[in-house]
Scaffold this motif. Sequence first.
Motif, PDB file in Angstrom:
ATOM      1  N   PRO A  80       0.849  -1.285  -0.118  1.00 29.30           N
ATOM      2  CA  PRO A  80      -0.125  -0.327   0.200  1.00 29.30           C
ATOM      3  C   PRO A  80       0.941   1.429   0.199  1.00 29.30           C
ATOM      4  O   PRO A  80       1.798   0.890   0.712  1.00 29.30           O
ATOM      5  CB  PRO A  80      -0.694   0.221   1.064  1.00 29.30           C
ATOM      6  CG  PRO A  80      -0.199  -1.904   1.937  1.00 29.30           C
ATOM      7  CD  PRO A  80       0.449  -2.090   1.261  1.00 29.30           C
ATOM      8  N   ARG A  81       0.232   2.399  -0.592  1.00 27.09           N
ATOM      9  CA  ARG A  81       1.092   3.470  -0.235  1.00 27.09           C
ATOM     10  C   ARG A  81       1.110   4.358   0.789  1.00 27.09           C
ATOM     11  O   ARG A  81       2.251   4.418   1.236  1.00 27.09           O
ATOM     12  CB  ARG A  81       0.999   5.033  -1.128  1.00 27.09           C
ATOM     13  CG  ARG A  81       1.029   5.769  -1.598  1.00 27.09           C
ATOM     14  CD  ARG A  81       0.859   7.045  -3.108  1.00 27.09           C
ATOM     15  NE  ARG A  81       1.369   8.072  -2.155  1.00 27.09           N
ATOM     16  CZ  ARG A  81       1.368   9.101  -3.790  1.00 27.09           C
ATOM     17  NH1 ARG A  81       0.884   8.565  -4.517  1.00 27.09           N
ATOM     18  NH2 ARG A  81       1.834   9.847  -3.818  1.00 27.09           N
ATOM     19  N   PHE A  82       0.504   3.721   1.111  1.00 27.57           N
ATOM     20  CA  PHE A  82       0.061   4.322   2.407  1.00 27.57           C
ATOM     21  C   PHE A  82      -0.534   3.280   3.931  1.00 27.57           C
ATOM     22  O   PHE A  82      -1.401   2.376   3.792  1.00 27.57           O
ATOM     23  CB  PHE A  82      -1.095   5.020   2.603  1.00 27.57           C
ATOM     24  CG  PHE A  82      -1.065   6.610   2.030  1.00 27.57           C
ATOM     25  CD1 PHE A  82       0.005   7.587   2.611  1.00 27.57           C
ATOM     26  CD2 PHE A  82      -1.510   6.521   0.800  1.00 27.57           C
ATOM     27  CE1 PHE A  82      -0.422   8.990   2.239  1.00 27.57           C
ATOM     28  CE2 PHE A  82      -0.743   8.165   0.184  1.00 27.57           C
ATOM     29  CZ  PHE A  82      -0.040   8.755   0.738  1.00 27.57           C
ATOM     30  N   GLY A  83       0.600   2.840   4.491  1.00 20.60           N
ATOM     31  CA  GLY A  83       0.030   1.676   5.778  1.00 20.60           C
ATOM     32  C   GLY A  83       1.680   1.198   6.333  1.00 20.60           C
ATOM     33  O   GLY A  83       1.825   2.194   6.446  1.00 20.60           O
ATOM     34  N   CYS A  84       0.703   0.516   6.885  1.00 21.11           N
ATOM     35  CA  CYS A  84       2.123  -0.341   8.514  1.00 21.11           C
ATOM     36  C   CYS A  84       1.816  -1.335   8.708  1.00 21.11           C
ATOM     37  O   CYS A  84       1.320  -2.535   8.336  1.00 21.11           O
ATOM     38  CB  CYS A  84       1.637   1.360   9.513  1.00 21.11           C
ATOM     39  SG  CYS A  84       0.079   0.624  10.206  1.00 21.11           S
ATOM     40  N   ALA A  85       2.904  -2.156   9.542  1.00 21.12           N
ATOM     41  CA  ALA A  85       2.744  -3.373  10.042  1.00 21.12           C
ATOM     42  C   ALA A  85       2.817  -4.750   9.640  1.00 21.12           C
ATOM     43  O   ALA A  85       2.381  -5.964   9.277  1.00 21.12           O
ATOM     44  CB  ALA A  85       1.692  -3.364  10.756  1.00 21.12           C
ATOM     45  N   SER A  86       3.098  -4.483   8.002  1.00 22.14           N
ATOM     46  CA  SER A  86       3.250  -4.759   6.257  1.00 22.14           C
ATOM     47  C   SER A  86       1.916  -5.859   6.202  1.00 22.14           C
ATOM     48  O   SER A  86       1.824  -6.603   5.620  1.00 22.14           O
ATOM     49  CB  SER A  86       4.210  -6.095   7.389  1.00 22.14           C
ATOM     50  OG  SER A  86       5.267  -6.213   7.383  1.00 22.14           O
ATOM     51  N   GLU A  87       0.565  -4.996   6.726  1.00 22.84           N
ATOM     52  CA  GLU A  87      -0.153  -4.744   6.109  1.00 22.84           C
ATOM     53  C   GLU A  87      -0.707  -4.959   4.744  1.00 22.84           C
ATOM     54  O   GLU A  87      -0.380  -3.223   4.322  1.00 22.84           O
ATOM     55  CB  GLU A  87      -1.651  -3.993   7.096  1.00 22.84           C
ATOM     56  CG  GLU A  87      -1.998  -3.829   9.087  1.00 22.84           C
ATOM     57  CD  GLU A  87      -2.165  -5.597   9.508  1.00 22.84           C
ATOM     58  OE1 GLU A  87      -3.279  -5.854   8.151  1.00 22.84           O
ATOM     59  OE2 GLU A  87      -1.965  -5.943   9.872  1.00 22.84           O
ATOM     60  N   GLY A  88      -0.781  -5.790   3.934  1.00 28.56           N
ATOM     61  CA  GLY A  88      -1.683  -5.969   2.740  1.00 28.56           C
ATOM     62  C   GLY A  88      -0.407  -5.740   1.318  1.00 28.56           C
ATOM     63  O   GLY A  88      -0.044  -5.744   0.486  1.00 28.56           O
ATOM     64  N   VAL A  89       0.592  -5.816   2.048  1.00 30.31           N
ATOM     65  CA  VAL A  89       2.556  -6.291   2.040  1.00 30.31           C
ATOM     66  C   VAL A  89       2.423  -7.966   1.059  1.00 30.31           C
ATOM     67  O   VAL A  89       2.351  -8.804   1.641  1.00 30.31           O
ATOM     68  CB  VAL A  89       3.776  -6.108   2.773  1.00 30.31           C
ATOM     69  CG1 VAL A  89       4.975  -5.903   1.481  1.00 30.31           C
ATOM     70  CG2 VAL A  89       3.938  -4.684   2.508  1.00 30.31           C
TER      71      VAL A  89
END
Length: 306
Positions: free
Chosen positions: A142-151
């Motif tokens: 994700p262009r915006f995101g954290c904690a490896s969510e959606g990677v």
Amino acid sequence: MKILLAEYAVGIGLEGTLLKEGGAMLRTLVDSFSRLGHEVTYLSAGPLLLRGRAVSSSADNFQEVLERESSHADAGLVIGPDELLAELSAVVEENTTNLGCSSRSARLCADKLECTRTLQSHSVSVPRILECGVATACVIKPRFGCASEGVRVASSSDTEEGFIATEYIEGEHLSVSMICGTGSLPLSVNKQHIEIDRNRPGSPVTYKGNIVPYRTGHEKELFDVAARTAKVLGCNGYIGVDIVYGKGPYVVDVNPRPTTAVYGLARTLRTEIGELLLKNISGELPDAVVTEGEFSFTKDDFEDIV
């Protein structure tokens, strides 16, 4: 001093992994400032019992409570999702001394596309951003995101709206914890437990935990690239720089806030995290810190915190 600590997942009552990680970071910081004798206030939507004074908050009023409580504090620190951190940091900036990154810096770090471009323009090694439709091993995030969510890893750079594709770097997954401001103080290199199935296209990239600190012969090189990264992005306070070490160090993400590595760092660092954050305000950071031993943890170790 009156210290306000606000962690978003705890403050709005999220469930699952993000709440456990947030609770671990919050407890670590609350304990540190409390041991130093400071009056600590923290925001919580649930029955999280920590040292200090708990103030009730929720998803409906988190920012309102943050604004009110920060106006009564001598200094404050907020931890939140990348896409919200700039806005929340601005609230702290307007009302008290911000122990963390400025809203401007947090906004730049949160945008994975602009952050990568900015670092690249200052000769910091980063994975190449790929145009859509390139058939090669890559990471979609994700262009915006954290904690490896959606990677996830993929064999093509085809992406949906709101995601970017970068080249896949084979190497060791590390991070650098540091405190920065007028100068920079590296705290530790950490080894990240990352789970990736390269044989299954679309496999998620999953963060499992850390070894803190991680002893490596590349420590100076890693500290140097993290310091350059922090300077380019204008970071302040405790930050985490995620690095894949392949043929050299590649910066893959910058967290403009405390990360879960602080949970292990507090158990190996011979100086209080809270003390370093306060010294950073006045530009009185020591030249170096001492860590003893190492501490390995997984997210399962956070089960009993919240």
